[in-house]
Enzyme design. Structure first.
Site, PDB file in Angstrom:
ATOM      1  N   GLY A  79       6.737   5.613   8.151  1.00  0.00           N
ATOM      2  CA  GLY A  79       5.856   6.769   8.196  1.00  0.00           C
ATOM      3  C   GLY A  79       5.991   7.472   9.536  1.00  0.00           C
ATOM      4  O   GLY A  79       7.036   7.367  10.199  1.00  0.00           O
ATOM      5  N   SER A  80       4.943   8.155   9.931  1.00  0.00           N
ATOM      6  CA  SER A  80       5.018   8.954  11.149  1.00  0.00           C
ATOM      7  C   SER A  80       4.950   8.066  12.405  1.00  0.00           C
ATOM      8  O   SER A  80       4.385   6.967  12.373  1.00  0.00           O
ATOM      9  CB  SER A  80       3.861   9.946  11.173  1.00  0.00           C
ATOM     10  OG  SER A  80       2.642   9.234  11.139  1.00  0.00           O
ATOM     11  N   VAL A 119       1.207   7.235  13.423  1.00  0.00           N
ATOM     12  CA  VAL A 119       0.568   6.090  12.760  1.00  0.00           C
ATOM     13  C   VAL A 119       1.271   4.794  13.176  1.00  0.00           C
ATOM     14  O   VAL A 119       0.624   3.776  13.445  1.00  0.00           O
ATOM     15  CB  VAL A 119       0.576   6.265  11.218  1.00  0.00           C
ATOM     16  CG1 VAL A 119       0.084   5.005  10.533  1.00  0.00           C
ATOM     17  CG2 VAL A 119      -0.289   7.453  10.819  1.00  0.00           C
ATOM     18  N   GLY A 120       2.590   4.845  13.264  1.00  0.00           N
ATOM     19  CA  GLY A 120       3.353   3.659  13.664  1.00  0.00           C
ATOM     20  C   GLY A 120       2.892   3.111  15.006  1.00  0.00           C
ATOM     21  O   GLY A 120       2.791   1.896  15.204  1.00  0.00           O
ATOM     22  N   LYS A 127       0.863  -1.191   0.000  1.00  0.00           N
ATOM     23  CA  LYS A 127       0.000   0.000   0.000  1.00  0.00           C
ATOM     24  C   LYS A 127       0.898   1.238   0.000  1.00  0.00           C
ATOM     25  O   LYS A 127       1.506   1.579   1.009  1.00  0.00           O
ATOM     26  CB  LYS A 127      -0.905   0.026   1.241  1.00  0.00           C
ATOM     27  CG  LYS A 127      -1.985   1.096   1.075  1.00  0.00           C
ATOM     28  CD  LYS A 127      -2.318   1.811   2.356  1.00  0.00           C
ATOM     29  CE  LYS A 127      -1.645   3.116   2.607  1.00  0.00           C
ATOM     30  NZ  LYS A 127      -1.806   4.212   1.693  1.00  0.00           N
ATOM     31  N   GLU A 158       8.680  16.860  15.300  1.00  0.00           N
ATOM     32  CA  GLU A 158       9.032  16.759  13.881  1.00  0.00           C
ATOM     33  C   GLU A 158       8.165  17.721  13.073  1.00  0.00           C
ATOM     34  O   GLU A 158       6.940  17.663  13.143  1.00  0.00           O
ATOM     35  CB  GLU A 158       8.815  15.324  13.392  1.00  0.00           C
ATOM     36  CG  GLU A 158       9.319  15.129  11.981  1.00  0.00           C
ATOM     37  CD  GLU A 158       9.144  13.706  11.466  1.00  0.00           C
ATOM     38  OE1 GLU A 158       8.059  13.128  11.666  1.00  0.00           O
ATOM     39  OE2 GLU A 158      10.093  13.194  10.850  1.00  0.00           O
ATOM     40  N   CYS A 202      13.451  11.860   6.046  1.00  0.00           N
ATOM     41  CA  CYS A 202      13.333  11.387   7.435  1.00  0.00           C
ATOM     42  C   CYS A 202      14.596  11.749   8.201  1.00  0.00           C
ATOM     43  O   CYS A 202      14.553  11.938   9.409  1.00  0.00           O
ATOM     44  CB  CYS A 202      13.084   9.896   7.469  1.00  0.00           C
ATOM     45  SG  CYS A 202      14.108   9.017   6.293  1.00  0.00           S
ATOM     46  N   GLU A 236       9.616   2.064  10.855  1.00  0.00           N
ATOM     47  CA  GLU A 236      10.602   3.142  10.694  1.00  0.00           C
ATOM     48  C   GLU A 236       9.812   4.441  10.744  1.00  0.00           C
ATOM     49  O   GLU A 236       8.957   4.675   9.885  1.00  0.00           O
ATOM     50  CB  GLU A 236      11.320   3.024   9.343  1.00  0.00           C
ATOM     51  CG  GLU A 236      12.175   1.784   9.184  1.00  0.00           C
ATOM     52  CD  GLU A 236      13.324   1.717  10.153  1.00  0.00           C
ATOM     53  OE1 GLU A 236      13.716   2.765  10.690  1.00  0.00           O
ATOM     54  OE2 GLU A 236      13.812   0.612  10.392  1.00  0.00           O
TER      55      GLU A 236
HETATM   56  P1  NAD Z   1       2.136   8.757   7.514  1.00  0.00           P
HETATM   57  O1  NAD Z   1       2.394   8.058   8.797  1.00  0.00           O
HETATM   58  O2  NAD Z   1       1.058   9.752   7.459  1.00  0.00           O
HETATM   59  O3  NAD Z   1       1.785   7.684   6.377  1.00  0.00           O
HETATM   60  C1  NAD Z   1       2.672   6.614   6.055  1.00  0.00           C
HETATM   61  C2  NAD Z   1       1.867   5.502   5.386  1.00  0.00           C
HETATM   62  O4  NAD Z   1       0.976   4.949   6.356  1.00  0.00           O
HETATM   63  C3  NAD Z   1       0.990   5.988   4.231  1.00  0.00           C
HETATM   64  O5  NAD Z   1       0.965   5.017   3.218  1.00  0.00           O
HETATM   65  C4  NAD Z   1      -0.373   6.129   4.887  1.00  0.00           C
HETATM   66  O6  NAD Z   1      -1.443   6.054   3.985  1.00  0.00           O
HETATM   67  C5  NAD Z   1      -0.351   4.947   5.842  1.00  0.00           C
HETATM   68  N1  NAD Z   1      -1.293   5.039   6.961  1.00  0.00           N
HETATM   69  C6  NAD Z   1      -1.847   6.158   7.504  1.00  0.00           C
HETATM   70  N2  NAD Z   1      -2.684   5.824   8.516  1.00  0.00           N
HETATM   71  C7  NAD Z   1      -2.652   4.473   8.621  1.00  0.00           C
HETATM   72  C8  NAD Z   1      -3.287   3.533   9.486  1.00  0.00           C
HETATM   73  N3  NAD Z   1      -4.116   3.914  10.444  1.00  0.00           N
HETATM   74  N4  NAD Z   1      -3.008   2.222   9.327  1.00  0.00           N
HETATM   75  C9  NAD Z   1      -2.143   1.805   8.374  1.00  0.00           C
HETATM   76  N5  NAD Z   1      -1.521   2.643   7.516  1.00  0.00           N
HETATM   77  C10 NAD Z   1      -1.764   3.962   7.641  1.00  0.00           C
HETATM   78  O7  NAD Z   1       3.543   9.365   7.045  1.00  0.00           O
HETATM   79  P2  NAD Z   1       3.851  10.249   5.754  1.00  0.00           P
HETATM   80  O8  NAD Z   1       3.308  11.605   5.940  1.00  0.00           O
HETATM   81  O9  NAD Z   1       3.492   9.496   4.514  1.00  0.00           O
HETATM   82  O10 NAD Z   1       5.447  10.299   5.804  1.00  0.00           O
HETATM   83  C11 NAD Z   1       6.159  11.197   6.604  1.00  0.00           C
HETATM   84  C12 NAD Z   1       6.637  10.520   7.866  1.00  0.00           C
HETATM   85  O11 NAD Z   1       7.403   9.380   7.547  1.00  0.00           O
HETATM   86  C13 NAD Z   1       7.551  11.397   8.700  1.00  0.00           C
HETATM   87  O12 NAD Z   1       7.215  11.253  10.053  1.00  0.00           O
HETATM   88  C14 NAD Z   1       8.942  10.818   8.433  1.00  0.00           C
HETATM   89  O13 NAD Z   1       9.883  11.057   9.451  1.00  0.00           O
HETATM   90  C15 NAD Z   1       8.624   9.383   8.288  1.00  0.00           C
HETATM   91  N6  NAD Z   1       9.672   8.671   7.572  1.00  0.00           N
HETATM   92  C16 NAD Z   1      10.522   7.882   8.292  1.00  0.00           C
HETATM   93  C17 NAD Z   1      11.549   7.201   7.650  1.00  0.00           C
HETATM   94  C18 NAD Z   1      12.485   6.295   8.427  1.00  0.00           C
HETATM   95  O14 NAD Z   1      13.160   5.484   7.801  1.00  0.00           O
HETATM   96  N7  NAD Z   1      12.560   6.395   9.733  1.00  0.00           N
HETATM   97  C19 NAD Z   1      11.712   7.337   6.269  1.00  0.00           C
HETATM   98  C20 NAD Z   1      10.821   8.166   5.567  1.00  0.00           C
HETATM   99  C21 NAD Z   1       9.803   8.825   6.229  1.00  0.00           C
END
Ligand code: NAD
Length: 503
Positions: A232-233, A236-237, A179, A389, A288, A254
């Protein structure tokens, strides 16, 4: 994907076919530099996720038995196709996500590097063969695939991060449901076209578009998905970790960062300034590992600030397809508003705004989502702009009086992705390598610049102990199986028969 004369539609790819979803609902894919609509992406429902998971589950039965070197061969083909299409992919990436072309090429290169690195792993996937404690007995451990892997990716590295997860997953014998982020469907579509062209068997990789709350969540909760690999964030993580924990599912996370560069009084200042500018404003601060805190020794603070402001103000904002542009847009309107909100917070907290601090205006820039590179100084380590962040081109300068204080400030955040120090003192270098509590540490280099053959990830709220990239990624997508072969023809009891005196 389907194309009519006027629109591009990004469709799901399940069991080797481009298919629509349960409901025919679409969301616009917008170029963040121009506001132009690039296409429409299908919004799937949980039943589409189930369809993809069933395809992946069926494909796993035969894929796990394909010899790993042969699985690696598919990755060589994928790597070759990525290489041939590097320029076209980079342009699509810039159009869809906004990063400048030179960085987009770099991102596609990461995917190429990962394809070739993991392809080679098809001939290794090494376990251990160790001596057994009893005679006529053989002892070894092997990596076994886990099953169906759910991959959830962000928009900031739409192809690199997906391949960091997908390639180790498939070379290890797993099948995948992916996804991608809602803001970057075109790159996912391009990747699937390459996977299809490389001849990967049907159902080994499946793509499902849609919102995180619906599609991402359905993937996390699906009982036939054995592993979730998410980037991702942290917010959400955290919800994914809670659900995965309840289901006793393997979950690799991550997440966010609040990365810092330290400049000591003995540093090469010109080198440090190059690193800070690139780390803070490269990818418009949306990496990130982007540097959002600059911890600077008070004795060089003024000089660093003066030069940094001069250089930041000389950066050209614009459409990343223009090779003269240094800084592209941020991903969407809500990100722009979030960044602006944090700039206001910083001012209310009493930080001094040195540069930027505004949404960029102008005939062309107003069509997209541009923010002026922003620098605050006299930021205290506990302010929100130094702790949370922001994920945009905002740098907070925190003055310190000593090396020890610099390390303490660096570590005093909830996140732990990357950190860097500029110093020419060898003792400080080694102390920093030991004491900076992030997953990535750079010495005399900025906070960005990871290479794909080392583990990538962070400590504290950035991760949950797993790593993408490098051989460490294989630990996410395999289970260790320890195997004992007794060829003595009799019952041999470990820990007992080899200690006859205890009997
Ligand atoms: P996000 O958490 O909003 O979304 C990430 C993914 O999760 C997307 O595909 C989103 O649709 C999905 N998602 C959202 N809600 C969900 C849920 N309830 N259940 C399952 N999946 C869900 O993050 P973003 O805005 O796409 O990316 C930015 C964030 O990612 C920043 O916090 C950044 O630091 C982080 N990031 C971390 C790394 C790393 O390696 N540590 C690398 C790149 C980005």
């Amino acid at each position: 994907m389907s194309t009519t004369s006027t629109t591009v539609r990004y469709l799901n790819h399940i069991n080797g076919e481009w298919v629509t979803a349960a409901r025919e609902e679409y969301k616009d894919n917008i170029n963040p530099a121009t506001g132009e609509i690039l296409g429409h992406v299908i919004q799937s429902a949980p039943e589409d996720v189930d369809r993809a998971v069933q395809a992946a589950k069926a494909a796993h039965k035969s894929w796990r038995l394909v010899p790993a070197p042969e699985r690696g061969e598919y990755l060589y083909r994928i790597g070759q196709l990525l290489k041939e299409r590097k320029e076209q992919l980079a342009r699509t990436l810039t159009q869809e996500m906004g990063k400048v072309l030179v960085e987009a090429r770099g991102e596609v290169q990461e995917a190429i590097d990962m394809a070739f690195f993991m392809a080679g792993e098809g001939r290794r996937l090494a376990g251990q063969t160790v001596p057994a404690e009893l005679p006529d007995k053989h002892a070894m451990s092997v990596r076994a695939p886990v099953g169906v892997v759910g991959i959830i990716t962000p928009w900031n590295f739409p192809i690199a991060i997906a391949t960091w997860k997908m390639f180790p997953a498939i070379v290890s014998g797993n099948t995948v449901v992916w996804k991608p982020a809602s803001d970057t469907p075109a790159m996912a579509c391009e990747m699937m076209k390459i996977i299809e062209e490389a001849g990967l068997p049907k159902g080994v990789v499946n793509l499902v578009y849609g919102s995180g709350g619906t599609v991402g969540n359905a993937l996390v909760e699906h009982p036939d998905v054995n592993v979730i690999s998410f980037t991702g964030s942290s917010e959400v993580g955290r919800t994914i970790a809670a659900k995965g924990g309840q289901l006793l599912k393997k979950v690799s996370l991550e997440m966010g960062g609040k990365n810092a560069i330290i400049i000591m009084d003995d540093a090469d200042l010109q080198l440090a300034l190059d690193g800070v500018l690139w780390s803070a404003f490269g990818t418009t601060g949306q990496r990130c590992t982007a540097c959002s805190r600059l911890i600077v020794h008070r004795s060089v603070q003024q000089e660093v600030e003066r030069e940094l402001v001069r250089r930041a103000q000389a950066l050209t904002l614009g459409n990343g397809l223009d090779e003269h542009v240094d800084v592209g847009p941020v991903i969407n309107r809500s990100a722009l508003e979030q960044i602006d909100k944090y700039v206001q917070i910083g001012q209310e907290e009493g930080a001094t705004l040195l540069s930027g601090g505004q949404i960029a205006k102008g005939e062309l820039l107003s069509k997209g989502y541009f923010y002026h590179p922003t620098i605050f100084t006299n930021v205290s380590p506990t302010m929100r702009i130094a702790q949370e962040e922001i994920f945009g081109p905002v740098l907070s300068i925190i003055p310190v009086d000593s090396f020890e204080e610099a390390i303490e400030v660096n570590n005093a955040v909830a996140y732990g992705l990357s950190s860097a120090i500029y110093t020419n003192n060898v003792n400080r270098v080694f102390r920093a390598m030991r004491d900076l509590d992030t997953g990535l540490v750079y010495i005399n280099a900025g906070t960005i610049g990871a290479e794909i053959h080392l583990p990538f990830g962070g400590t504290k709220h950035t991760g949950n102990g797993h790593r993408d990239s490098g051989l460490a990624a294989l630990d996410v997508f395999t289970e260790w199986k320890s195997i004992y072969v007794d060829y003595s023809g009799k019952l041999q009891r470990a820990q007992i028969d080899n200690h006859p005196k205890d009997k």
